[in-house]
Design a protein around this motif. Structure first.
Motif, PDB file in Angstrom:
ATOM      1  N   UNK A 161       0.839  -1.202   0.000  1.00 27.53           N
ATOM      2  CA  UNK A 161       0.000   0.000   0.000  1.00 27.53           C
ATOM      3  C   UNK A 161       0.872   1.250   0.000  1.00 27.53           C
ATOM      4  N   UNK A 162       1.999   1.189   0.686  1.00 31.20           N
ATOM      5  CA  UNK A 162       2.853   2.380   0.758  1.00 31.20           C
ATOM      6  C   UNK A 162       3.332   2.787  -0.630  1.00 31.20           C
ATOM      7  N   UNK A 163       3.833   1.833  -1.397  1.00 28.87           N
ATOM      8  CA  UNK A 163       4.351   2.214  -2.718  1.00 28.87           C
ATOM      9  C   UNK A 163       3.205   2.578  -3.653  1.00 28.87           C
TER      10      UNK A 163
ATOM     11  N   UNK B  18       7.572  -4.163  -2.360  1.00 24.89           N
ATOM     12  CA  UNK B  18       7.227  -3.069  -3.271  1.00 24.89           C
ATOM     13  C   UNK B  18       7.528  -3.393  -4.733  1.00 24.89           C
ATOM     14  N   UNK B  19       8.083  -4.571  -4.961  1.00 24.05           N
ATOM     15  CA  UNK B  19       8.604  -4.864  -6.299  1.00 24.05           C
ATOM     16  C   UNK B  19       7.545  -4.674  -7.396  1.00 24.05           C
TER      17      UNK B  19
ATOM     18  N   UNK C 149      17.502  -4.309  -9.697  1.00 24.05           N
ATOM     19  CA  UNK C 149      16.682  -5.281 -10.423  1.00 24.05           C
ATOM     20  C   UNK C 149      15.323  -5.557  -9.797  1.00 24.05           C
ATOM     21  N   UNK C 150      14.930  -4.817  -8.786  1.00 26.11           N
ATOM     22  CA  UNK C 150      13.634  -5.061  -8.145  1.00 26.11           C
ATOM     23  C   UNK C 150      12.516  -5.085  -9.175  1.00 26.11           C
ATOM     24  N   UNK C 151      11.747  -6.141  -9.155  1.00 26.50           N
ATOM     25  CA  UNK C 151      10.592  -6.204 -10.050  1.00 26.50           C
ATOM     26  C   UNK C 151      10.880  -7.040 -11.285  1.00 26.50           C
ATOM     27  N   UNK C 152       9.797  -7.513 -11.902  1.00 22.56           N
ATOM     28  CA  UNK C 152       9.967  -8.349 -13.091  1.00 22.56           C
ATOM     29  C   UNK C 152       9.942  -7.489 -14.353  1.00 22.56           C
ATOM     30  N   UNK C 153      10.474  -8.064 -15.399  1.00 24.51           N
ATOM     31  CA  UNK C 153      10.513  -7.336 -16.660  1.00 24.51           C
ATOM     32  C   UNK C 153      11.532  -6.212 -16.612  1.00 24.51           C
TER      33      UNK C 153
ATOM     34  N   UNK D 205       0.055  14.274  -9.710  1.00 27.78           N
ATOM     35  CA  UNK D 205       0.921  15.430  -9.889  1.00 27.78           C
ATOM     36  C   UNK D 205       1.614  15.902  -8.637  1.00 27.78           C
ATOM     37  N   UNK D 206       1.598  15.060  -7.604  1.00 28.37           N
ATOM     38  CA  UNK D 206       2.219  15.451  -6.340  1.00 28.37           C
ATOM     39  C   UNK D 206       3.544  14.716  -6.191  1.00 28.37           C
ATOM     40  N   UNK D 207       4.552  15.432  -5.792  1.00 30.08           N
ATOM     41  CA  UNK D 207       5.816  14.757  -5.499  1.00 30.08           C
ATOM     42  C   UNK D 207       5.591  13.832  -4.309  1.00 30.08           C
ATOM     43  N   UNK D 208       5.776  12.547  -4.533  1.00 32.48           N
ATOM     44  CA  UNK D 208       5.415  11.567  -3.514  1.00 32.48           C
ATOM     45  C   UNK D 208       6.564  10.601  -3.297  1.00 32.48           C
ATOM     46  N   UNK D 209       6.638  10.102  -2.067  1.00 29.74           N
ATOM     47  CA  UNK D 209       7.700   9.149  -1.794  1.00 29.74           C
ATOM     48  C   UNK D 209       7.298   8.209  -0.676  1.00 29.74           C
ATOM     49  N   UNK D 210       8.071   7.153  -0.557  1.00 31.83           N
ATOM     50  CA  UNK D 210       7.900   6.237   0.552  1.00 31.83           C
ATOM     51  C   UNK D 210       9.288   5.875   1.043  1.00 31.83           C
ATOM     52  N   UNK D 211       9.382   5.572   2.330  1.00 34.30           N
ATOM     53  CA  UNK D 211      10.676   5.216   2.904  1.00 34.30           C
ATOM     54  C   UNK D 211      10.563   3.848   3.538  1.00 34.30           C
ATOM     55  N   UNK D 212      11.551   3.034   3.283  1.00 30.39           N
ATOM     56  CA  UNK D 212      11.468   1.676   3.801  1.00 30.39           C
ATOM     57  C   UNK D 212      12.843   1.071   3.944  1.00 30.39           C
ATOM     58  N   UNK D 213      12.849  -0.207   4.324  1.00 27.25           N
ATOM     59  CA  UNK D 213      14.090  -0.948   4.392  1.00 27.25           C
ATOM     60  C   UNK D 213      13.878  -2.264   3.636  1.00 27.25           C
ATOM     61  N   UNK D 214      14.899  -3.126   3.601  1.00 27.54           N
ATOM     62  CA  UNK D 214      14.857  -4.318   2.760  1.00 27.54           C
ATOM     63  C   UNK D 214      13.552  -5.096   2.746  1.00 27.54           C
ATOM     64  N   UNK D 215      13.061  -5.546   3.917  1.00 26.90           N
ATOM     65  CA  UNK D 215      11.842  -6.355   3.881  1.00 26.90           C
ATOM     66  C   UNK D 215      10.678  -5.619   3.232  1.00 26.90           C
TER      67      UNK D 215
END
Ligand SMILES: Cc1ncc(C[n+]2csc(CCOP(=O)(O)OP(=O)(O)O)c2C)c(N)n1
Ligand code: SF4
Ligand SMILES: [Mg+2]
Lengths: 648, 322
Positions: A308-310, A335-336, A377-381, A320-330
């Protein structure tokens, strides 16, 4: 070094110590080590102060300020000869075997060392061992002194008085160093800003401790910390806060997060500062709508999970809003899929990735740089992404703003990699220069868009750069579609093979453009002489230890230069190839097992990198161990792979 | 200028199976938007993945076809960024109550002012008919190798428990009634959940159009008795009229009981509605007083020359040593 049980005020006391030193004109580098635990386990804070710039920690301790026995058992033997240990004499008879939170192997090795010297296992024994090595011992009867403070304030509850023990330990250390007590009291006032009574009691504690130390130990410790006059404006920054402030400056107005160490402190800082004061110069016509609104805001949403965060941040980016999320490895692992959607739909979104020791839950509160390849490389494709990594808090500040600029300019996700060491380090910095910061929104359109071509807008229109006009979702006058499926220029699903090639080319081309446009100064740093015996290759927060270590080596006449890669993707292949092909001996330095940057560099440049200094025990590199390792490479005595292991 | 139904139609080829209930939902959504005379570029249809997920492409407003199960956080991000937009979420039952169940529950807790239409067909349509979370225990729809081994989730009950402030059910083939429900859901202040019984003629051979029409459910005179009935025709009133604990509890309890009726007598209509619960936007505004008038999407962040507008020097000064 200040240590104690988690939850007993180690952080506060270290903060006071570091702040006071910084206010006294010293450069300060502080690092926090703690267990994944809330109360009871041992934590410590190491503060290094110097009249010269310092960027890393060292292994040996000059002064150990303790207020429990565990700290003494764990760290007494790290104190160097002629250093000092401040401790509570009431704890003298405490036994090593009775401290439940010390690991079995640590206990065994201590018992061995103690018995070799014919000593028992009490705190007094280990202090004796330290004393034999030349360490000065300073027992401070905290409770007696606290009672004196209590009398002044009519406070007799021992439990509430004992909460000041941590500050007593700090005050004792400073008294031994003949440090100006008024600076210390000022720092206490700042740290306890919102608690007047607590501040005053702690200040009184400082006076009591100072007079005790002066009476009993005056001048016995050989070192002093006289105040230094400083000509520049400095601030005292912590990693998480640096990111938070930079995000507000960058115009980030939606931050999403799911709690995780060591990332959440940043989001909490932002939530605490959610109302943003705006610069609203009257008479600037283009800001007319702001004349009535003085404040903006950043919405911080604690989501149900990182998926949900990503995706929520992407939603903000779409609007149109500058948006971000902060996280760590897990969290980043979760988020992939969302990241790929943002890549596919060319949505600007920033992920601040605070690396910690993995895999899986790993060591949640410990440091590592193990996610470089993952971030690439996070994520497929295949989709374009920009990956940048900061080496110190100053870089963190400016890179945070750049991350948003890149995201909007190239309409793609940006992963800004930092780590636990940066997040939890407190350092003095020259005042950050806001005037250096510029916001670049690329071809973002908000509000209204006038067109004669009907309302259906070709959001993904072909262009030379692959970058298409981007009206925010909700822009009046047009509509378009977005889908994670391959799509045509309006955003409708298309499985047409020709269209597929056009769209893949369009998206990936943006990386080439980014590579062309982003100035070299934002991609790499090069330190040291052109010609050197060793060229260090590294990235991220090892920067500090590397710079400090190569300073030491230079003093010995060993020239080492250092190539720091900041933009990992698109990789600055040409420049890196040039530097590395000239290098006499390349040594890769990283806080991970495999030397991930070396692998990426080899893949990009085809230049072999055989020598590696790696570390993966969860504790950041100290400049000493790195110095020794680099020296062994310079002398040709090192194996190709050196594993560093210092730290407790 | 009044919006015509054709203004809301795209010329994208619709590839749903003939007779799919999704057509009824699509028509109802378009009719509702036309009747509400919305401005198309002020409307965002956000969908998940599934047959239902393709719906935005057939509607000429902004359309965001997201990921399987993630439509609600995507939609929430858009709505929080720009609360002036009309955000309508559409998704499958698998999407919402299977893979997206966590978002389903937590979005209810937030109560953003949006609407959420679930295409409840009892199957995973697009992946060829596996059991969805709303399929009852023991049912064996056409392409299941064995009868369903899981119990069904009760979408209405889950919505009520999660804090949705509007909970309703419609039927895909009663398009006029559904259209009215959609209008109510969009107009509702808060997060509105609308479960739509959606026959999937290709994979769900149990809950078919004929089943709901009651073709096998004859009265003594031999006439089919439809299995859906309208709550409002029975005098049921799901609306919370006054903001008292007692009234709210009564209406919740009534809706919970109603939510268990399914099968031969299946209610459609508004089960529960409470506009007294503050929306997420209102909660944000109480903390950030300019949030509603100057939401993130409206905020200027820089001058034309790129100079940032946020005055963070103050924050830096707090950390200053001098
Ligand atoms: C993460 C992920 N897992 C699996 C899928 C494959 N998938 C596509 S549609 C779908 C099920 C759709 O069922 P439902 O949500 O009920 O929608 P319907 O097709 O019935 O409208 C699945 C599992 C996917 N797209 N993404
Ligand atoms: S599979 Fe079912 S839900 Fe999907 S389009 Fe066909 S009939 Fe409709
Ligand atoms: Mg379904």
């Amino acid at each position: 070094m200040i240590g104690g049980a988690q939850g007993s005020g180690v952080d506060t006391s270290a903060n006071i110590f570091a702040r006071a030193a910084a206010q006294g004109g010293y450069h300060v580098f502080g690092k926090r080590e703690y267990y994944s635990n809330i109360k009871g386990e041992h934590s410590y804070f190491q503060v290094r102060v110097s009249s010269k710039i310092i960027r890393s920690h060292v292994d040996t301790v000059d002064m150990l300020a303790s207020f429990d026995e565990e700290t003494v058992f764990r760290h007494a033997l790290e104190v160097r000869p002629d250093g000092a240990i401040v401790y509570d004499p009431d704890l003298k008879m405490k036994k090593l075997e009775d401290v439940p939170t010390i690991e079995k192997n640590v206990k065994e090795s201590l018992v061995r060392r103690l018995s070799q010297s014919g000593l028992g296992t009490t705190m007094q024994d280990i202090l004796e061992l330290a004393r034999k090595r030349g360490v000065h011992l300073y027992p401070i009867p905290y409770m007696d002194l606290l009672k004196q403070v209590g009398q002044k304030f009519g406070e007799s509850s021992l439990s509430s008085l004992s909460r000041m023990t941590n500050v007593m330990a700090v005050a004792s250390s400073y008294a031994l160093l003949s440090f100006d007590s008024s600076i210390l009291k000022d720092a206490i006032m700042k740290v306890f800003r919102s608690k007047q009574k607590v501040a005053e009691m702690n200040q009184a504690a400082v006076d009591v401790v100072y007079s005790f130390v002066q009476e009993k130990y005056d001048g016995s410790f050989g070192y002093t910390l006289p105040p230094i006059k400083v000509n520049e404006r400095r601030i005292f920054m912590r990693g998480n806060v640096t990111v938070g402030i930079a995000k507000e400056l960058a115009g980030c107005r939606l931050q999403t997060y799911y709690p995780i160490t060591p990332a959440s402190d940043e989001s909490e800082y932002l939530e605490a500062h959610e109302v943003i004061e705006l610069d609203n110069l009257p008479g600037e016509p283009e800001l007319a709508e702001q004349q009535t609104v003085k404040n903006g805001s950043i919405v911080v949403v604690q989501t149900e999970d990182e998926i949900a965060a990503i995706t929520m941040a992407i939603g903000g980016g779409l609007a149109g809003v500058r948006s971000s999320t902060s996280t760590s490895g897990p969290g980043f692992s979760l988020m992939a899929e969302g990241l790929g959607w943002a890549g596919m739909n060319e949505v600007p979104v920033v992920v601040t990735l605070y690396q910690r020791a993995g895999p899986s839950t790993g060591m949640p509160t410990r440091h590592e740089q193990g996610d470089l390849r993952f971030a690439l490389f996070t994520g497929h494709g295949e989709f374009p992404r920009i990956v940048l990594a900061s080496g110190d808090l100053e870089e963190v500040f400016y890179d945070t703003v750049r991350a948003f600029n890149y995201a909007e300019r190239y309409q793609t996700p940006v992963i800004h990699i930092i780590d636990k060491a940066l997040a939890n380090s407190d350092t003095t910095l020259p005042m950050l220069d806001i005037a250096k910061v510029k916001i670049d929104r690329g071809v973002t359109i908000t509000g209204k868009y006038e067109t004669n071509n009907g309302v259906e807008f070709p959001r993904f229109k072909q262009t030379e750069t692959g970058i298409s006009l981007r009206p925010a979702v909700g822009t009046k006058g047009v509509v378009y579609w977005l889908t994670g499926d391959e799509h045509d220029e309006f955003g409708h699903i298309s499985e047409d093979p020709t269209n597929r090639v056009i769209m893949m080319d369009k998206r990936m081309k943006k990386l080439e453009v980014a590579d062309r446009e982003i100035p070299l100064s934002e991609k790499v740093n090069f330190f040291g002489p052109e010609e050197a015996k060793i060229t260090v290759l590294s990235w991220g927060s090892t920067k500090g230890a590397i710079l400090d270590a190569i300073d030491w080596l230079r003093e010995e006449g060993i020239d080492v230069n250092f190539l720091q890669i900041r933009l990992i993707n698109p990789f600055p292949t040409e420049y890196v190839s040039n530097v590395l092909s000239r290098a006499k001996k390349i040594v890769d330095v990283e806080m991970n097992y495999s030397g991930q940057l070396a692998e990426v560099t080899m893949e990009k440049t085809c230049i072999p990198i055989k020598n590696k200094i790696v570390k993966y025990n969860g504790r950041p590199m100290s400049c000493e161990e790195l110095y020794h390792a680099l020296k062994s490479f310079a002398e040709g005595t090192a194996p190709t792979r050196v594993v560093l292991t210092n730290g407790s | 200028m009044a919006l015509k139904l054709t203004d809301l139609k795209t010329n994208v080829h619709n590839d749903w199976c003939p007779g799919c209930g999704d057509f009824g939902i699509l028509n109802a959504v378009q009719m509702a938007l036309a009747e509400m005379n919305v401005e198309p570029s002020n409307v965002v249809i956000v969908s998940g993945i599934g047959c239902s997920g393709k719906m935005p492409h057939y509607i000429k407003t902004y359309g965001v076809h997201t990921l399987h199960g993630r439509l609600l956080p995507f939609a929430s991000g858009i709505k929080i960024a720009n609360p002036n937009l009309e955000v309508v979420c559409v998704g499958g039952d698998g999407d919402g109550m299977g893979i997206g169940a966590g978002h389903f529950v937590n979005s209810g807790r937030r109560n953003l002012d949006m609407a959420y239409i679930v295409h409840d067909n009892g199957v995973y349509g697009l992946t060829k008919g596996q059991a969805s979370p709303t399929l009852k225990l023991g049912m064996k729809t056409k392409s299941l190798p064995k009868p369903n081994i899981n119990q069904a989730v009760n979408p209405l009950l889950l919505a009520i428990a999660s804090g949705y402030t509007f909970v309703a059910r419609g039927y895909a083939y009663d398009v006029r009634h559904l259209k009215e429900l959609i209008k109510k859901a969009i107009n509702h202040k808060g997060f509105a959940f609308l479960d739509v019984l959606q026959p999937c003629p290709t994979y769900n051979d149990i809950l078919t159009k004929e089943y709901w029409a009651g073709e096998d459910n004859l009265d003594p005179s031999g006439k089919p008795v439809p299995r859906v009935y309208k709550l409002e025709e029975t005098g049921y009133d799901g609306v919370v009229h006054e903001n008292t604990e007692e009234e709210i509890e009564r209406k919740v309890a009534q809706a919970v009981l109603k939510s268990f009726e399914f099968g031969d007598r299946t209610p459609i209509g508004v089960f529960y509605q409470n506009e007294f619960t503050p929306t997420y936007e209102e909660r944000l505004n109480s903390r950030m007083p300019t949030y509603r008038t100057y939401p993130p999407a409206m905020q200027r962040i820089a001058r034309d020359d790129g100079t940032p507008l946020a005055k963070v020097q103050k924050l830096l000064d707090e950390l200053s040593l001098t």
